[in-house]
Design a protein around this motif. Structure first.
Motif, PDB file in Angstrom:
ATOM      1  N   MET A   1       0.835  -1.209   0.000  1.00 18.30           N
ATOM      2  CA  MET A   1       0.000   0.000   0.000  1.00 18.30           C
ATOM      3  C   MET A   1       0.861   1.246   0.000  1.00 18.30           C
ATOM      4  O   MET A   1       1.848   1.311   0.724  1.00 18.30           O
ATOM      5  CB  MET A   1      -0.868  -0.008   1.263  1.00 18.30           C
ATOM      6  N   SER A   2       0.512   2.218  -0.838  1.00 20.38           N
ATOM      7  CA  SER A   2       1.194   3.517  -0.812  1.00 20.38           C
ATOM      8  C   SER A   2       0.320   4.535  -1.534  1.00 20.38           C
ATOM      9  O   SER A   2      -0.719   4.188  -2.089  1.00 20.38           O
ATOM     10  CB  SER A   2       2.566   3.423  -1.479  1.00 20.38           C
ATOM     11  N   THR A  28      -1.993  12.573   3.005  1.00 22.20           N
ATOM     12  CA  THR A  28      -2.939  11.462   2.853  1.00 22.20           C
ATOM     13  C   THR A  28      -2.259  10.157   3.269  1.00 22.20           C
ATOM     14  O   THR A  28      -2.839   9.328   3.985  1.00 22.20           O
ATOM     15  CB  THR A  28      -3.434  11.359   1.391  1.00 22.20           C
ATOM     16  N   ALA A  29      -1.015   9.984   2.832  1.00 19.26           N
ATOM     17  CA  ALA A  29      -0.264   8.768   3.171  1.00 19.26           C
ATOM     18  C   ALA A  29      -0.111   8.652   4.684  1.00 19.26           C
ATOM     19  O   ALA A  29      -0.271   7.561   5.252  1.00 19.26           O
ATOM     20  CB  ALA A  29       1.106   8.798   2.490  1.00 19.26           C
ATOM     21  N   GLU A  30       0.176   9.784   5.316  1.00 21.01           N
ATOM     22  CA  GLU A  30       0.354   9.771   6.768  1.00 21.01           C
ATOM     23  C   GLU A  30      -0.930   9.293   7.457  1.00 21.01           C
ATOM     24  O   GLU A  30      -0.904   8.469   8.359  1.00 21.01           O
ATOM     25  CB  GLU A  30       0.720  11.184   7.220  1.00 21.01           C
ATOM     26  N   VAL A  35       3.453   5.527   2.948  1.00 21.15           N
ATOM     27  CA  VAL A  35       4.330   6.567   2.418  1.00 21.15           C
ATOM     28  C   VAL A  35       3.835   7.064   1.068  1.00 21.15           C
ATOM     29  O   VAL A  35       3.077   6.386   0.381  1.00 21.15           O
ATOM     30  CB  VAL A  35       5.785   6.050   2.241  1.00 21.15           C
ATOM     31  N   ALA A  36       4.295   8.273   0.717  1.00 20.68           N
ATOM     32  CA  ALA A  36       3.930   8.847  -0.572  1.00 20.68           C
ATOM     33  C   ALA A  36       5.125   8.795  -1.518  1.00 20.68           C
ATOM     34  O   ALA A  36       6.246   9.115  -1.138  1.00 20.68           O
ATOM     35  CB  ALA A  36       3.463  10.283  -0.390  1.00 20.68           C
ATOM     36  N   GLY A  55       7.429  15.939   1.553  1.00 24.58           N
ATOM     37  CA  GLY A  55       7.002  14.696   2.191  1.00 24.58           C
ATOM     38  C   GLY A  55       7.051  13.476   1.291  1.00 24.58           C
ATOM     39  O   GLY A  55       6.596  12.402   1.674  1.00 24.58           O
ATOM     40  N   ILE A  56       7.619  13.634   0.084  1.00 26.72           N
ATOM     41  CA  ILE A  56       7.699  12.498  -0.842  1.00 26.72           C
ATOM     42  C   ILE A  56       8.950  11.673  -0.518  1.00 26.72           C
ATOM     43  O   ILE A  56      10.044  12.217  -0.385  1.00 26.72           O
ATOM     44  CB  ILE A  56       7.771  13.003  -2.310  1.00 26.72           C
TER      45      ILE A  56
END
Ligand SMILES: Cc1cc2nc3c(=O)[nH]c(=O)nc-3n(C[C@H](O)[C@H](O)[C@H](O)COP(=O)(O)OP(=O)(O)OC[C@H]3O[C@@H](n4cnc5c(N)ncnc54)[C@H](O)[C@@H]3O)c2cc1C
Lengths: 321, 247
Positions: A1-2, A28-30, A35-36, A55-56
Motif C-alpha cells: 500500500m502507498s 494522505t499517506a500519513e 508513504v507517498a 514529504g515524498i
C-alpha cells in the motif's frame, strides 16, 4: 500500500500545483499509515530530490523524451504501470488541464473511483470520503469512494503546502511507453504571465471598464502585484479580452488568495467561479452591485478615479518609482 | 463522418443551491433545467457547424438520464442533430455514465465523440476521458478550437498559461469549452422539426459505480464587506498589506 502522486511538468519545470498535490499526497499517506511516492514523466530540469521537502519518499522517473509530447492515453498507461509496480492504492493528481485529461483514463484502467476537484484531505474515519467543490464553487459534496483503489484530483490553490525537510530518493522506473496518437504540433505560452488557475492574486475587469483601451488599469496593477488577469464573461464575448481569461460558472473556476474585481457587477454566474477566493476586493460605482455582498473589502467609486490611486499606493508599497 | 455529442442536464445557472434530506440530496424544487452549457454552446454547436460544412455528416446526441431529461434533449435537437439516444438511468456515478456512453458508442461507428469540458453541477471533467479509455481512443480535453485537415483533427486545447495545438487521427474523443463555437438560439423551424426527430430510449448495460454522494455542505457566509472611501483608496492597499496580508 502507498500513495502515488503525479508530478506535472511543463517544458521541464514542475508546476506549482504539483507541489500542492505532493504535499496533499504525503499527508494522505500519513493518515493511511503509509508513504507517498511520486511519478515524473519526460525530461525535467528541476531537482526532483527536493520533492522530499514536501514529504515524498521516492520519486520514480520515466525520462523518455517521447513523453515530452503530452498524450493522455500514453500517460495514463505509464502511470497505471507505476501504480501497479509501487502498489499504490491512492493516486493523486492536480486537477489542472493535464490531471483532468489523465485521471479519468487511469480511473478506468485501475477500476478506481475518481474524485476530481478535491478541496480537503480524505476523511478515513468511516470508509473513504473526499470533500470536493460542486456547482462551480457554490457548494461542496462529500464523495464516498467504494472501490479498493482511489484517485483524487486536487483543485489548485485549495490546499496549503507544508514543507517537511528531507530529500527524496530518485530512481528510474522501467515501464513500456506506447507511441503517441496525439501529436503536439505547437505550444504557445504567454511568457512571463502567471497561469490564471495557479495565481495567488487575480485582478479582474468587467464591462464597467468601458473598453479594451482602458485595460491598463487592470494589467498595470496585475504586473505590480505579480498577479494573473481575468475578466467577466461579456468582456470575453465581445473580445475585449481573450477567452481564457473568462472566469465564472461557464469559464474557469479559480480560488486565489486575493481576487480584485473592477467594474464587475457580481452576477451569480460570475460569483460561482470566484467565491472560493480567500480575500475578495470589489471596486464598483454602484453601491447596490451584488458583488459587495460577497466581498471582504470594497470601494464604492468610479474605477477611472480609484484605480490610479490604488496603483500609486501599490507602487509606493513595492518601492517602485 | 459520424459524430456523437454527449449532453447532460444541469440546473440553470441562477438556480438556488440548497439541499434536502439532511443535506444528502440537491433540493430540486423550483429548479429549471438546462442543457449543460459546455455541451450545448461548444460541443453541440461545433458539431452542427461540422455538419453544415459537410451535409453527409450524421450527428447523434446522447444523454444518460431519466425521462425528465427529454425536454433538454428536444431542445438540443431543435438546435441540430439527426436523432437522439437516451440511456434510461438516474445513476450519477461518472464511471457508470461513461460505461453507458461507451456501450452506445462501441458499435456506433462514430468518428468523433464530443463532450463538454465539465458539467456545471458536479464539475467532474471525467466523462470524456473515461469514455476514451473504455473505447481505447485518443482524447483531447479542454478544446478551444477544432478543425479537420486532410481527414485529421487539428485541435487547440487550453493548457496552464497558454494553449497547445494537437493533431490526431480519427476516431477521437474531445472535450469542449469556450472558443470552440458561439452559443446559438434555436429557431422556430428547428423547434418544430425537433418534435418529429427520433429519440431512442435504451436500457443501461450492467456497470460498476465507484462513488456516491454522502452529503453536501454550503460554504460559510462572508462576514460582511469593509468599505473604504473612494477618495482614500490608498487605505485599501494598506489594509490588504497589513490586515489581510494578501499583498
Ligand atoms: C447561462 C449563463 C452563464 C453565465 N456564465 C457566466 C460566467 O461564467 N462568468 C461571468 O462573468 N458571467 C457569466 N454570465 C453572465 C452574467 O449573468 C453577467 O451578465 C455578467 O457576469 C456581467 O458582467 P459584468 O459584471 O462585467 O457586466 P455588467 O453586469 O454590465 O456590470 C458592469 C458593472 O460595472 C459597474 N461600473 C460601470 N461603470 C463603472 C465605473 N466607471 N467604475 C466602477 N464600476 C463601474 C456597474 O455598476 C456594474 O456593476 C452567465 C450568464 C448566463 C445566463
Amino acid at each position: 500500500m502507498s500513495v502515488l502522486v503525479f508530478i506535472d511538468q511543463s517544458e521541464g519545470q514542475i508546476k506549482k500545483s504539483s507541489y500542492e498535490a505532493a504535499s496533499y499526497a504525503a499527508q494522505t499517506a500519513e493518515k493511511l499509515g503509509t508513504v507517498a511516492e511520486a511519478i515524473v514523466l519526460g525530461t525535467v530540469a528541476d531537482d526532483l530530490a527536493a520533492l522530499g521537502n514536501y514529504g515524498i519518499k521516492k520519486v520514480h522517473t520515466v525520462a523518455d523524451a517521447s513523453l515530452n509530447n503530452f498524450d493522455a492515453q500514453v500517460y495514463a498507461k505509464v502511470i497505471s504501470q507505476a501504480a501497479e509496480q509501487t502498489g499504490a492504492d491512492v493516486v493523486v493528481f492536480s486537477n489542472n488541464t493535464s490531471g483532468k485529461a489523465i485521471a479519468p483514463r487511469l480511473s478506468v484502467r485501475l477500476k478506481a473511483g475518481l474524485v476530481s476537484g478535491a478541496v480537503a484531505l480524505p476523511d478515513t474515519s468511516n470508509g473513504f470520503t473526499v470533500k470536493k467543490s460542486v456547482f462551480s464553487g457554490k457548494a461542496f459534496a462529500n464523495i464516498t469512494v467504494s472501490s479498493a483503489k482511489k484517485i483524487i484530483g486536487l483543485n489548485p490553490n485549495s490546499f496549503n503546502i507544508s514543507t517537511t525537510g528531507g530529500t527524496a530518493e530518485v530512481a528510474a522506473l522501467s515501464v513500456s511507453v506506447d507511441a503517441a496518437k496525439v501529436e503536439v504540433v505547437s505550444v504557445n505560452k504567454v511568457n512571463g504571465e502567471v497561469p490564471l488557475s495557479e495565481a495567488d492574486i487575480v485582478v479582474s475587469g468587467g464591462r464597467g471598464l468601458k473598453g479594451p483601451e482602458n485595460w491598463n488599469l487592470v494589467t498595470d496593477l496585475a504586473k505590480l502585484l505579480g498577479a494573473a488577469t481575468a475578466c467577466s464573461r461579456p468582456v470575453a464575448d465581445i473580445h475585449w479580452r481573450p477567452h481564457h481569461e473568462h472566469v465564472g460558472q461557464t469559464g474557469l473556476a479559480i480560488a486565489p488568495n486575493l481576487y480584485i474585481a473592477i467594474g464587475i457587477s457580481g452576477a451569480i454566474q460570475h460569483l460561482a467561479g470566484v467565491n472560493r477566493s480567500k480575500v475578495i476586493v470589489v471596486i464598483n460605482k454602484d453601491p447596490e452591485a451584488p458583488f459587495f455582498k460577497a466581498a471582504d473589502y470594497g470601494i464604492v467609486g468610479d474605477a477611472f478615479e480609484v484605480m490610479p490611486q490604488i496603483i500609486d499606493a501599490v507602487k509606493k508599497l513595492k518601492g517602485v518609482a | 463522418m459520424k459524430i456523437l455529442v454527449c449532453i447532460s442536464k444541469t440546473p440553470d445557472t441562477t438556480a438556488k443551491i440548497a439541499f434536502a434530506d439532511n443535506n444528502t440530496k440537491f433540493a430540486t424544487d423550483g429548479v429549471q433545467w438546462i442543457i449543460n452549457p459546455y455541451d450545448e454552446w461548444y460541443a453541440l454547436v461545433r458539431a452542427i457547424e461540422l455538419k453544415e460544412a459537410d451535409a453527409s455528416t450524421v450527428l447523434h446526441l446522447l444523454n444518460v438520464g431519466g425521462t425528465d431529461s427529454e425536454p433538454i434533449i428536444r431542445k438540443a435537437l431543435a438546435l441540430g442533430g439527426d436523432e437522439a439516444i437516451r440511456v434510461n438511468t438516474d445513476n450519477a456515478d461518472p464511471f457508470y455514465i461513461a460505461s453507458q456512453i461507451a456501450a452506445v458508442a462501441k458499435d456506433g461507428g462514430y468518428d468523433l465523440i464530443f463532450t463538454g469540458k465539465e458539467t456545471i453541477d458536479y464539475n467532474g471533467s471525467s466523462i470524456g476521458g473515461m469514455v476514451a479509455e473504455l473505447l481505447d481512443l485518443p482524447y483531447i480535453s479542454h478544446a478551444t478550437g477544432f478543425n479537420l485537415e486532410a481527414g485529421k483533427a487539428v485541435v487547440v486545447r487550453e493548457i496552464e498559461g497558454g494553449e497547445e495545438t494537437d493533431k490526431a487521427a480519427l476516431p477521437l474523443v474531445v472535450s469542449c469549452q469556450k472558443g470552440m463555437a458561439e452559443q446559438r438560439i434555436p429557431n422556430m423551424k428547428g423547434i418544430m422539426g425537433a418534435r418529429t426527430k427520433p429519440l431512442k430510449v435504451v436500457e443501461p448495460v450492467a456497470a460498476e459505480s465507484y462513488t456516491s454522494v454522502a452529503s453536501y455542505d454550503l460554504p460559510p457566509a462572508k462576514a460582511g464587506v469593509k468599505l473604504i472611501p473612494a477618495d482614500n483608496a490608498a487605505e485599501l492597499v494598506r489594509l490588504l498589506h497589513e490586515e489581510a496580508k494578501a499583498i
